[in-house]
Design a protein around this motif. Structure first.
Motif, short mmCIF file in Angstrom:
data_model
loop_
_atom_site.label_atom_id
_atom_site.label_comp_id
_atom_site.label_asym_id
_atom_site.label_seq_id
_atom_site.Cartn_x
_atom_site.Cartn_y
_atom_site.Cartn_z
N SER A 1 20.97 22.00 -4.05
CA SER A 1 19.82 21.12 -3.79
C SER A 1 18.55 21.77 -4.30
CB SER A 1 19.70 20.83 -2.29
OG SER A 1 19.08 21.91 -1.63
N GLU A 2 17.51 20.94 -4.36
CA GLU A 2 16.19 21.42 -4.76
C GLU A 2 15.25 21.51 -3.57
OE1 GLU A 2 15.13 20.11 -9.06
OE2 GLU A 2 16.18 18.40 -8.16
N ASN A 3 15.83 21.70 -2.40
CA ASN A 3 15.04 21.88 -1.17
C ASN A 3 14.07 23.04 -1.38
OD1 ASN A 3 14.34 23.14 1.41
ND2 ASN A 3 15.78 21.68 2.33
N PRO A 4 12.77 22.84 -1.11
CA PRO A 4 11.77 23.89 -1.37
C PRO A 4 12.01 25.17 -0.58
CG PRO A 4 10.74 21.91 -0.40
CD PRO A 4 12.15 21.57 -0.68
N VAL A 5 12.59 25.06 0.63
CA VAL A 5 12.88 26.26 1.41
C VAL A 5 13.97 27.07 0.73
CG1 VAL A 5 13.75 27.13 3.62
CG2 VAL A 5 12.16 25.20 3.59
N ILE A 6 15.01 26.39 0.25
CA ILE A 6 16.09 27.08 -0.46
C ILE A 6 15.57 27.69 -1.76
CG2 ILE A 6 18.28 26.71 -1.69
CD1 ILE A 6 18.97 24.64 0.47
N GLU A 7 14.75 26.92 -2.47
CA GLU A 7 14.17 27.44 -3.72
C GLU A 7 13.32 28.69 -3.46
OE1 GLU A 7 12.10 24.17 -5.56
OE2 GLU A 7 13.86 23.66 -6.77
N LYS A 8 12.65 28.72 -2.32
CA LYS A 8 11.84 29.88 -1.98
C LYS A 8 12.71 31.13 -1.83
CE LYS A 8 8.73 31.70 1.58
NZ LYS A 8 8.05 31.42 2.87
N TYR A 9 13.84 30.98 -1.15
CA TYR A 9 14.75 32.12 -0.98
C TYR A 9 15.30 32.59 -2.32
CZ TYR A 9 14.94 31.87 4.13
OH TYR A 9 14.63 31.92 5.46
N VAL A 10 15.63 31.65 -3.20
CA VAL A 10 16.16 32.01 -4.51
C VAL A 10 15.11 32.75 -5.33
CG1 VAL A 10 17.02 31.09 -6.71
CG2 VAL A 10 17.87 30.15 -4.54
N LYS A 11 13.88 32.26 -5.29
CA LYS A 11 12.79 32.91 -6.04
C LYS A 11 12.55 34.34 -5.54
CE LYS A 11 10.12 29.06 -7.92
NZ LYS A 11 11.26 28.16 -8.02
N LEU A 12 12.66 34.55 -4.24
CA LEU A 12 12.51 35.90 -3.70
C LEU A 12 13.55 36.84 -4.30
CD1 LEU A 12 11.87 35.20 0.11
CD2 LEU A 12 10.28 36.26 -1.48
N LYS A 13 14.77 36.35 -4.42
CA LYS A 13 15.83 37.16 -5.01
C LYS A 13 15.59 37.39 -6.50
CE LYS A 13 19.38 35.70 -1.70
NZ LYS A 13 18.67 34.71 -0.90
N GLN A 14 15.08 36.37 -7.18
CA GLN A 14 14.80 36.53 -8.61
C GLN A 14 13.71 37.58 -8.83
OE1 GLN A 14 14.10 32.31 -9.54
NE2 GLN A 14 15.80 32.43 -10.98
N ARG A 15 12.67 37.54 -8.01
CA ARG A 15 11.59 38.53 -8.16
C ARG A 15 12.08 39.94 -7.87
NH1 ARG A 15 8.13 34.48 -5.90
NH2 ARG A 15 8.29 35.40 -3.83
N TYR A 16 12.90 40.06 -6.85
CA TYR A 16 13.44 41.37 -6.50
C TYR A 16 14.31 41.89 -7.65
CZ TYR A 16 15.27 45.02 -3.38
OH TYR A 16 15.59 46.23 -2.79
N GLY A 17 15.14 41.00 -8.20
CA GLY A 17 15.99 41.38 -9.33
C GLY A 17 15.17 41.85 -10.52
N GLU A 18 14.10 41.13 -10.83
CA GLU A 18 13.22 41.52 -11.93
C GLU A 18 12.63 42.91 -11.68
OE1 GLU A 18 10.25 38.56 -12.41
OE2 GLU A 18 11.65 36.98 -13.03
N ASP A 19 12.26 43.18 -10.44
CA ASP A 19 11.63 44.46 -10.11
C ASP A 19 12.56 45.65 -10.31
OD1 ASP A 19 9.27 43.18 -9.48
OD2 ASP A 19 9.59 43.22 -7.32
N ILE A 20 13.85 45.44 -10.07
CA ILE A 20 14.77 46.59 -10.18
C ILE A 20 15.65 46.54 -11.43
CG2 ILE A 20 14.83 46.84 -7.66
CD1 ILE A 20 17.72 45.76 -7.75
N GLY A 21 15.51 45.48 -12.23
CA GLY A 21 16.26 45.41 -13.47
C GLY A 21 17.60 44.71 -13.40
#
Length: 260
Positions: A36-56
């Motif tokens: 789904s494109e639920n904004p709450v779910i998207e928020k959690y996914v974006k947090l993981k994406q940012r963390y992934g970018e930070d550590i490679g």
């Protein structure tokens, strides 16, 4: 009263993880499936994406129709370049029983959220709570511990993880006035304001891992009045408690798939 600041602890873990990942010959890959494109779910996914970018770590966010989830998970299982797979919960178009079956389709060695029955890793959220308490020197020996809620993300895996401690499980419909007799309370029911100040004894440590959405705002299990008590030992903040540590634990599992 001490704040169990997960954001601060996760920051130290992140630095160490980034150093580890830089030593790998290939960037690890984590695939996230959601329906789904639920904004709450998207928020959690974006947090993981940012963390992934930070550590490679490369994080692939894939929006998938419910009927295609099993096929896409199987493809990711077979892809030798994919190191970790998670299904972002809740699945909004899938019933709970079917969700359990979908989670079990993830290859055990790639199930970095630790939610499938054959997963090689413990639940990332349960691991996060254990790490957080250790980081703030909250010892569980000779303590009475209450787990409020017995779900597969927190209650069940923590009961197993802490099998050598004095742990009692409460459901959301249990007599929660009994919580006053416990030294450590971990709650994860998703029922806002379930834990009230009259249930809390002086010197208690409280971990709020419950999440629910009210008018688009994320709320926990603990009533705001509890956070105003001056005689408790420690409590997780409304924002930045268990969440950041769960993300750190999740990526720790991704890294472990590369180091085994």
């Amino acid at each position: 009263m001490k704040s169990l600041n997960g954001s601060e602890v996760a920051g130290f873990i992140k630095e160490r993880q980034a150093h580890q990942v830089r030593s790998f010959s290939r960037k690890p890959i984590l695939v996230i499936f959601r329906d789904s494109e639920n904004p709450v779910i998207e928020k959690y996914v974006k947090l993981k994406q940012r963390y992934g970018e930070d550590i490679g770590v490369e994080v692939r966010d894939e929006l998938v129709k419910a009927e295609e989830l099993n096929k896409r998970i199987t493809e990711a299982n077979r892809d030798s370049e994919v190191d970790g797979i998670i299904v972002q919960l809740p699945l909004e178009t899938v019933e709970k029983e079917e969700t359990e079956k979908i989670l079990d389709e993830i290859a055990p060695e790639k199930d970095v959220d630790g939610l499938g029955v054959r997963a090689k890793f413990s639940s990332a959220t349960a691991t996060a709570i254990d790490w957080l308490l250790n980081a703030y020197d909250v010892r569980l020996e000779q303590k009475k511990i209450a787990l409020v809620g017995y779900g597969k993300l927190v209650g069940r895996p923590l009961k197993k993880m802490w099998e050598n401690y004095a742990v009692e499980v409460f459901r959301s419909n249990s007599d929660l006035s009994e919580l006053y007799n416990y030294d450590v309370i971990v709650t994860a029911t998703g029922k806002p304001r379930l834990i009230r100040k009259e249930m809390i004894r002086p010197g208690c440590v409280i971990v709020d891992a419950g999440t629910a959405s009210e008018n688009g705002v994320l709320v926990g299990d603990v009533d705001d009045e509890v956070r105003e008590l001056s005689n408790i030992r420690a409590i997780t903040p409304k924002i930045g408690g268990v969440g950041p540590m769960t993300v750190a634990a999740l990526f720790e599992h991704v890294i472990m798939t590369k180091t085994k």
